[in-house]
Design a protein around this motif. Sequence first.
Motif, PDB file in Angstrom:
ATOM      1  N   GLU A   1       0.946  -1.549   0.004  1.00 18.41           N
ATOM      2  CA  GLU A   1       0.190   0.058   0.027  1.00 18.41           C
ATOM      3  C   GLU A   1       0.715   1.760   0.360  1.00 18.41           C
ATOM      4  O   GLU A   1       1.545   1.355   0.286  1.00 18.41           O
ATOM      5  CB  GLU A   1      -1.165  -0.097   0.876  1.00 18.41           C
ATOM      6  CG  GLU A   1      -1.733   0.972   1.747  1.00 18.41           C
ATOM      7  CD  GLU A   1      -2.612   1.093   2.166  1.00 18.41           C
ATOM      8  OE1 GLU A   1      -3.286   2.591   3.768  1.00 18.41           O
ATOM      9  OE2 GLU A   1      -2.969  -0.062   2.974  1.00 18.41           O
ATOM     10  N   GLU A   2       0.437   2.458  -0.655  1.00 19.46           N
ATOM     11  CA  GLU A   2       1.356   3.141  -0.488  1.00 19.46           C
ATOM     12  C   GLU A   2       1.204   4.487   0.834  1.00 19.46           C
ATOM     13  O   GLU A   2       0.262   4.075   1.155  1.00 19.46           O
ATOM     14  CB  GLU A   2       1.033   4.134  -2.387  1.00 19.46           C
ATOM     15  CG  GLU A   2       1.815   3.662  -3.708  1.00 19.46           C
ATOM     16  CD  GLU A   2       1.000   4.544  -4.553  1.00 19.46           C
ATOM     17  OE1 GLU A   2       1.734   4.536  -5.391  1.00 19.46           O
ATOM     18  OE2 GLU A   2       0.638   5.172  -4.342  1.00 19.46           O
ATOM     19  N   PHE A   3       2.254   5.040   0.759  1.00 20.40           N
ATOM     20  CA  PHE A   3       2.742   5.989   1.450  1.00 20.40           C
ATOM     21  C   PHE A   3       3.090   7.078   1.174  1.00 20.40           C
ATOM     22  O   PHE A   3       3.852   7.449  -0.027  1.00 20.40           O
ATOM     23  CB  PHE A   3       3.514   5.083   2.387  1.00 20.40           C
ATOM     24  CG  PHE A   3       4.514   5.464   2.590  1.00 20.40           C
ATOM     25  CD1 PHE A   3       5.790   5.812   2.862  1.00 20.40           C
ATOM     26  CD2 PHE A   3       4.613   3.800   1.762  1.00 20.40           C
ATOM     27  CE1 PHE A   3       6.815   5.335   3.281  1.00 20.40           C
ATOM     28  CE2 PHE A   3       6.187   3.555   1.973  1.00 20.40           C
ATOM     29  CZ  PHE A   3       7.052   4.320   2.252  1.00 20.40           C
TER      30      PHE A   3
ATOM     31  N   ALA B   1       5.843   6.529  -2.358  1.00 21.80           N
ATOM     32  CA  ALA B   1       6.374   4.985  -1.717  1.00 21.80           C
ATOM     33  C   ALA B   1       5.478   3.888  -1.260  1.00 21.80           C
ATOM     34  O   ALA B   1       4.393   3.654  -1.070  1.00 21.80           O
ATOM     35  CB  ALA B   1       7.727   4.897  -1.214  1.00 21.80           C
ATOM     36  N   HIS B   2       6.207   2.919  -1.899  1.00 18.39           N
ATOM     37  CA  HIS B   2       5.034   1.583  -1.059  1.00 18.39           C
ATOM     38  C   HIS B   2       6.436   0.974  -0.643  1.00 18.39           C
ATOM     39  O   HIS B   2       7.200   0.807  -1.151  1.00 18.39           O
ATOM     40  CB  HIS B   2       4.890   1.301  -2.005  1.00 18.39           C
ATOM     41  CG  HIS B   2       5.367   0.290  -3.453  1.00 18.39           C
ATOM     42  ND1 HIS B   2       5.474   1.144  -4.348  1.00 18.39           N
ATOM     43  CD2 HIS B   2       6.299  -0.467  -3.937  1.00 18.39           C
ATOM     44  CE1 HIS B   2       5.988   0.730  -5.337  1.00 18.39           C
ATOM     45  NE2 HIS B   2       6.368  -0.356  -5.310  1.00 18.39           N
ATOM     46  N   VAL B   3       5.970  -0.743   0.465  1.00 22.55           N
ATOM     47  CA  VAL B   3       7.003  -1.421   0.663  1.00 22.55           C
ATOM     48  C   VAL B   3       6.158  -2.015  -0.387  1.00 22.55           C
ATOM     49  O   VAL B   3       6.328  -2.926  -0.662  1.00 22.55           O
ATOM     50  CB  VAL B   3       6.051  -1.887   2.017  1.00 22.55           C
ATOM     51  CG1 VAL B   3       6.787  -3.344   2.529  1.00 22.55           C
ATOM     52  CG2 VAL B   3       6.731  -1.269   2.778  1.00 22.55           C
TER      53      VAL B   3
ATOM     54  N   GLY C   1      12.332  -4.538   1.861  1.00 16.84           N
ATOM     55  CA  GLY C   1      11.398  -3.922   0.907  1.00 16.84           C
ATOM     56  C   GLY C   1      11.088  -2.534   0.260  1.00 16.84           C
ATOM     57  O   GLY C   1       9.907  -2.240   1.031  1.00 16.84           O
ATOM     58  N   VAL C   2      12.097  -1.183   0.062  1.00 18.18           N
ATOM     59  CA  VAL C   2      11.049   0.350   0.027  1.00 18.18           C
ATOM     60  C   VAL C   2      11.008   0.656  -0.969  1.00 18.18           C
ATOM     61  O   VAL C   2      12.385  -0.125  -2.193  1.00 18.18           O
ATOM     62  CB  VAL C   2      11.121   0.688   1.280  1.00 18.18           C
ATOM     63  CG1 VAL C   2      10.217   0.323   2.711  1.00 18.18           C
ATOM     64  CG2 VAL C   2      12.787   1.105   1.136  1.00 18.18           C
ATOM     65  N   ALA C   3      10.561   1.527  -2.121  1.00 21.19           N
ATOM     66  CA  ALA C   3      10.966   1.921  -3.294  1.00 21.19           C
ATOM     67  C   ALA C   3       9.343   2.898  -3.160  1.00 21.19           C
ATOM     68  O   ALA C   3       9.085   2.844  -2.684  1.00 21.19           O
ATOM     69  CB  ALA C   3      10.497   0.882  -4.153  1.00 21.19           C
ATOM     70  N   LEU C   4      10.256   3.121  -4.355  1.00 18.59           N
ATOM     71  CA  LEU C   4       9.645   5.665  -4.614  1.00 18.59           C
ATOM     72  C   LEU C   4       8.769   4.881  -6.037  1.00 18.59           C
ATOM     73  O   LEU C   4       9.218   3.838  -6.913  1.00 18.59           O
ATOM     74  CB  LEU C   4      10.504   6.448  -5.726  1.00 18.59           C
ATOM     75  CG  LEU C   4      11.338   7.027  -3.750  1.00 18.59           C
ATOM     76  CD1 LEU C   4      11.843   8.362  -4.751  1.00 18.59           C
ATOM     77  CD2 LEU C   4       9.780   8.068  -3.114  1.00 18.59           C
TER      78      LEU C   4
END
Length: 384
Positions: free
Chosen positions: A318-320, A327-329, A341-344
Amino acid sequence: MTNTSQPAILVLADGRSFRGLGFGATGTTLGEAVFTTAMTGYQETMTDPSYHRQIVVTTAPHIGNTGWNDEDNESNGGNIWVAGLVIRNLSHRVSNWRSERSLEEEMVAQGIVGIQGVDTRTLVRHLRNEGSIAAGIFSGDAAKRPVEELVEEVKAQDSMAGADLSAEVSTDEVYTIPVEGEKKFTVVAYDMGIKLSTPRHFAQRGIETIVVPSGTSFADIQQYNPDGVFVSNGPGDPATADGAVAFIREVLAAKIPFFGICFGNQLLGRALGLETYKMKFGHRGINVPVKNHLSGKIDITSQNHGFALAMPTDNPGEEFSTDFGPAHVTHTCLNDGTVEGVALSNGLAYSVQYHPESAAGPHDANPLFDQFIDLMSNNASTTK
């Protein structure tokens, strides 16, 4: 010279102690007791700078079978970074065609204290139930001191929580790892405790890697006009790395492709506004299942971390909101739900908590390096 007849004792800060026989160097060493579930790869583990100030307990009962060579080191210069080694049985014979000397001979040469003959099943169960803890190995005359006195010495050492260790393991000078074949891109790699296999993977893919000290400013790396920026694994508490978080934010603001591994994942998460915390006993091994929430694929991964990112949303994927867009996990651990892991969401920055480069572990995550190539290629085409 071997020291396997020397008495030794492992002492934990909570008062538990385990007697055995010393091997490697004779003396005293202090650190945080942690365990690894890897069945192989002790040389890669011991030379990984991320294990700085940690006493490693192996769950595999028989260690030393494959000896030691000069090819599998993960540290620049072949330095052993673990504070000490705790095992059940030391192999009496080395059997590997690549071996150049025994594990114990290398430990003696580098002054690394070890203890064998420990009931590692009981010890690992204790660390699993109670958590990683300050510890010390005492061998030779040091093992003859009163246990109560040794416990106080162990308890007096600095805690891993709040420890800023990257500068202690990082390179002092800039150096370059050239490409193998045709050069495609230039990447600046921040050495927070980098493993040598990372620039090797880059070199195989046509990436020239300029490795810089952990405290290098964003202004200083601009002279290299990098196509991408990489932040490596490393030891210590990510909550102390405010300087590193600041330069990552500058990289993100400049929209330079970013890739991070392990400590780099925690620092990217902090740059995106996430909190970090110290885990009870961490993840250390080469058999940890991770789910990719973008593809649904499950990878078996190599890991070594005692800190993690706090989950920012109720549901992984889910985006934050961040200062640099949504970004999201991207990944979570199937064992305990830890952020992996995380990413834009725009794809310009991503990181993983595990080790896709680890030579002793599985190769499931190797495509993450190709993802970095694709990211830099796409960014180059859109900025021309």
